[in-house]
Write a protein that holds these residues in place. Structure first.
Motif, PDB file in Angstrom:
ATOM      1  N   PRO A 251      -8.768 -17.907  28.011  1.00 35.45           N
ATOM      2  CA  PRO A 251      -8.060 -16.663  28.322  1.00 35.45           C
ATOM      3  C   PRO A 251      -6.551 -16.795  28.438  1.00 35.45           C
ATOM      4  O   PRO A 251      -5.849 -15.793  28.556  1.00 35.45           O
ATOM      5  N   GLY A 252      -6.049 -18.031  28.438  1.00 38.85           N
ATOM      6  CA  GLY A 252      -4.616 -18.195  28.582  1.00 38.85           C
ATOM      7  C   GLY A 252      -4.107 -17.591  29.885  1.00 38.85           C
ATOM      8  O   GLY A 252      -4.810 -17.557  30.901  1.00 38.85           O
TER       9      GLY A 252
ATOM     10  N   ALA B 184       0.084 -23.439  37.814  1.00 45.04           N
ATOM     11  CA  ALA B 184      -0.564 -24.756  37.856  1.00 45.04           C
ATOM     12  C   ALA B 184      -0.500 -25.305  39.278  1.00 45.04           C
ATOM     13  O   ALA B 184      -1.485 -25.861  39.787  1.00 45.04           O
ATOM     14  N   GLN B 185       0.657 -25.127  39.926  1.00 49.05           N
ATOM     15  CA  GLN B 185       0.802 -25.595  41.309  1.00 49.05           C
ATOM     16  C   GLN B 185      -0.084 -24.800  42.261  1.00 49.05           C
ATOM     17  O   GLN B 185      -0.691 -25.362  43.180  1.00 49.05           O
TER      18      GLN B 185
ATOM     19  N   SER C  74      -4.689 -27.180  34.350  1.00 48.86           N
ATOM     20  CA  SER C  74      -4.843 -26.499  33.055  1.00 48.86           C
ATOM     21  C   SER C  74      -5.701 -25.245  33.182  1.00 48.86           C
ATOM     22  O   SER C  74      -5.386 -24.202  32.599  1.00 48.86           O
ATOM     23  N   SER C  75      -6.788 -25.336  33.948  1.00 49.26           N
ATOM     24  CA  SER C  75      -7.671 -24.182  34.130  1.00 49.26           C
ATOM     25  C   SER C  75      -6.960 -23.050  34.851  1.00 49.26           C
ATOM     26  O   SER C  75      -7.226 -21.870  34.587  1.00 49.26           O
ATOM     27  N   ALA C  76      -6.065 -23.391  35.750  1.00 46.47           N
ATOM     28  CA  ALA C  76      -5.345 -22.375  36.532  1.00 46.47           C
ATOM     29  C   ALA C  76      -4.470 -21.495  35.656  1.00 46.47           C
ATOM     30  O   ALA C  76      -4.130 -20.367  36.042  1.00 46.47           O
TER      31      ALA C  76
ATOM     32  N   GLN D 223      -6.449 -22.439  30.529  1.00 46.73           N
ATOM     33  CA  GLN D 223      -6.707 -23.399  29.460  1.00 46.73           C
ATOM     34  C   GLN D 223      -7.816 -24.342  29.935  1.00 46.73           C
ATOM     35  O   GLN D 223      -8.754 -23.890  30.558  1.00 46.73           O
ATOM     36  N   GLY D 224      -7.748 -25.611  29.631  1.00 42.22           N
ATOM     37  CA  GLY D 224      -8.802 -26.528  30.039  1.00 42.22           C
ATOM     38  C   GLY D 224     -10.136 -26.138  29.442  1.00 42.22           C
ATOM     39  O   GLY D 224     -10.222 -25.804  28.258  1.00 42.22           O
ATOM     40  N   GLU D 225     -11.168 -26.149  30.264  1.00 39.81           N
ATOM     41  CA  GLU D 225     -12.515 -25.829  29.789  1.00 39.81           C
ATOM     42  C   GLU D 225     -12.915 -24.381  30.060  1.00 39.81           C
ATOM     43  O   GLU D 225     -14.068 -24.010  29.884  1.00 39.81           O
ATOM     44  N   VAL D 226     -11.967 -23.537  30.472  1.00 42.79           N
ATOM     45  CA  VAL D 226     -12.279 -22.136  30.769  1.00 42.79           C
ATOM     46  C   VAL D 226     -12.519 -21.362  29.476  1.00 42.79           C
ATOM     47  O   VAL D 226     -11.699 -21.359  28.571  1.00 42.79           O
TER      48      VAL D 226
END
Length: 464
Positions: free
Chosen positions: A206-207, A267-268, A315-317, A320-323
């Motif tokens: 979803p970016g 990200a933080q 990354s997920s936040a 990105q990542g595995e989302v």
């Protein structure tokens, strides 16, 4: 000899017991699933005997009807490819899908008084009739949504956040259900997957649109985050991994971080709230569930909380990542902010009537989930309003109406970034929530946001 007869008797009784138990299982446990199976031959037999009912849009426009040609009932779809993924199809060879399958028993007059009425009609040699279904969809807006995709792969969802009624659910590429049997071989081989309903069953990173979920999780875990200032130097390092930002944003507060879509800040915020709270927010928005819209929906997925290392969490936040999520789920994320944290269950069927016009089923608003508090949704809404005022989503603006939105440009391993936009309008009293995804189209602000703005404008002009 007597002993052998006794053993044979026990064996026969045992086999009969197993048969009775299995038949009971088929009837009691599996009965409804077997009856609703799109390849159930009983439905095909009814098709030859009953004039299947009509499917209408919310304004009475015909979306699917049955024409009698000689002795054959032929199903006709006036809107063709525009509504194919919603309505599905009926095929003696390939079964049935979509709402045609979901509403089979009503459309074939197998429920309510039609069940008895058609039995009598059959005995008397009279025509048997099915019931009619009216959807929440506005076929005009459905057409606008398809036009805005402009032949590109993607999806659009438009719904009323106050009730959950879906006004448009478009997926492209599509197909013409009027020619399904002829087109089927090339449809199943097409690499663009025209049979896939991208709006409900697509799985996309979803970016930055997912920063709304991250924001809600952060504020739930640490309410003082709304008053903090964050320093963006254009990147953030997590365990030696460098996560780049789109710009050096300098000092930003919480709302501005949403407006300018600051990767470093979110990200933080993901790291600060921790994997368990982030996972809790993911579940609170129902992203991991099928919302029960009536057609198949792919639940969203991400890395398990206990396996989410800091780099994956950061990354997920930012989506990105595995989302991976569907456009429908992201429309519901926007709807949650619009509706002060409460998500109404989305639905497609407005009314079901029998052949004599008696209402058998009435769609209505139902509370589904409480994603966040009104205070949290208010803070996030302010940031989304600023995003359209001066941030990344200015192209979603509608003249004379305050729009709230969030863009996303989601990286993926299969090509150029996906363009995203989610939002709602009017921001002060939301009546519409939208999600637009255009595959491999680049910037969400440049591609998805203007499409969403035009759809919102068209819907508001029609009185929604």
């Amino acid at each position: 000899m007597k002993q052998n007869i006794k053993k044979l008797g026990i064996l026969i009784i045992g086999l009969l017991t197993v048969l009775v138990l299995y038949l009971s299982y088929l009837n009691v446990v599996r009965g409804s699933a077997i009856a609703a199976n799109p390849f159930n031959r009983r439905f095909q037999e009814y098709e030859a005997q009953v004039r299947r009912g009509t499917i209408y849009d919310i304004n009475g426009a015909v979306l699917a009807k049955t024409n009698l040609t000689g002795d054959e009932n032929k199903r006709v779809y006036p809107k063709g490819s525009e509504t194919a993924h919603l309505l599905g199809y009926i095929s003696e060879r390939y079964g049935r899908a979509g709402l045609e399958s979901v509403c089979d028993r009503y459309l074939l007059g197998m429920e309510g008084a039609d069940r008895i009425r058609n039995y009598i009609n059959k005995l008397l040699g009279r025509e048997q009739l099915g019931g009619d279904v009216t959807l929440t969809i506005d076929s005009y807006l459905q057409g606008v949504a398809m036009d805005l995709l402009g032949g590109r792969r993607g999806a659009v969802v438009l719904l009323d956040p106050r009730t959950g009624a879906v006004r448009a659910l478009a997926s492209n590429p599509s197909y013409d259900p009027n020619e399904l049997d002829e087109l089927w071989p090339q449809l199943v081989e097409d690499e663009d997957s025209p049979l896939l309903n991208r709006a409900a069953q697509g799985a996309y990173p979803p970016g930055s649109t997912f920063k709304i979920v991250t924001a809600a999780g952060a504020l739930a875990a640490k309410p003082d985050a709304a008053r903090k200032t964050f320093k963006c130097q254009g990147f953030i390092e997590v365990n030696g991994y460098r996560l780049n930002d789109t710009s050096v944003h300098g000092e930003v507060n919480f709302k501005r971080a949403i407006a300018v879509s600051c990767n470093s800040t979110f990200a933080q915020l993901g790291l600060d709230q921790g994997a368990q709270n982030f996972s809790r927010a993911f579940k609170a928005f129902g992203v991991d569930q099928d919302p029960g819209i009536g057609i198949p929906v792919r639940p969203g997925t991400m890395a398990a909380a206990d396996a989410m290392i800091p780099t994956e969490l950061a990354s997920s936040a930012i989506g990105q990542g595995e989302v991976l999520v569907s456009p429908l789920h992201m429309a519901l994320v926007a709807a949650a902010v619009a509706n002060k944290g409460e998500i109404m269950g989305p639905y497609l069927i407005e009314t079901v009537k029998d052949s004599m016009g008696e209402v058998l089923q009435q769609g209505s608003a139902r509370r589904w989930l409480n994603a966040m508090t009104p205070e949290i949704s208010g803070t996030i809404k302010d940031g989304m309003v600023d995003a359209v005022k001066y941030g990344t989503a200015t192209a979603a603006g509608v003249a004379g109406v305050q729009v709230a939105g969030k863009t996303g440009s989601a990286q993926n391993p299969h090509g150029q970034t996906h363009a995203w936009f989610i939002g709602f309008a009017p921001a002060d009293q939301p009546r519409l929530a939208v999600a637009v995804l255009v595959e491999n189209a680049g910037s969400g602000g440049a591609v998805a946001a203007p499409a969403a703005g035009r759809l919102l404008s068209a819907a508001l002009n029609r009185g929604y």
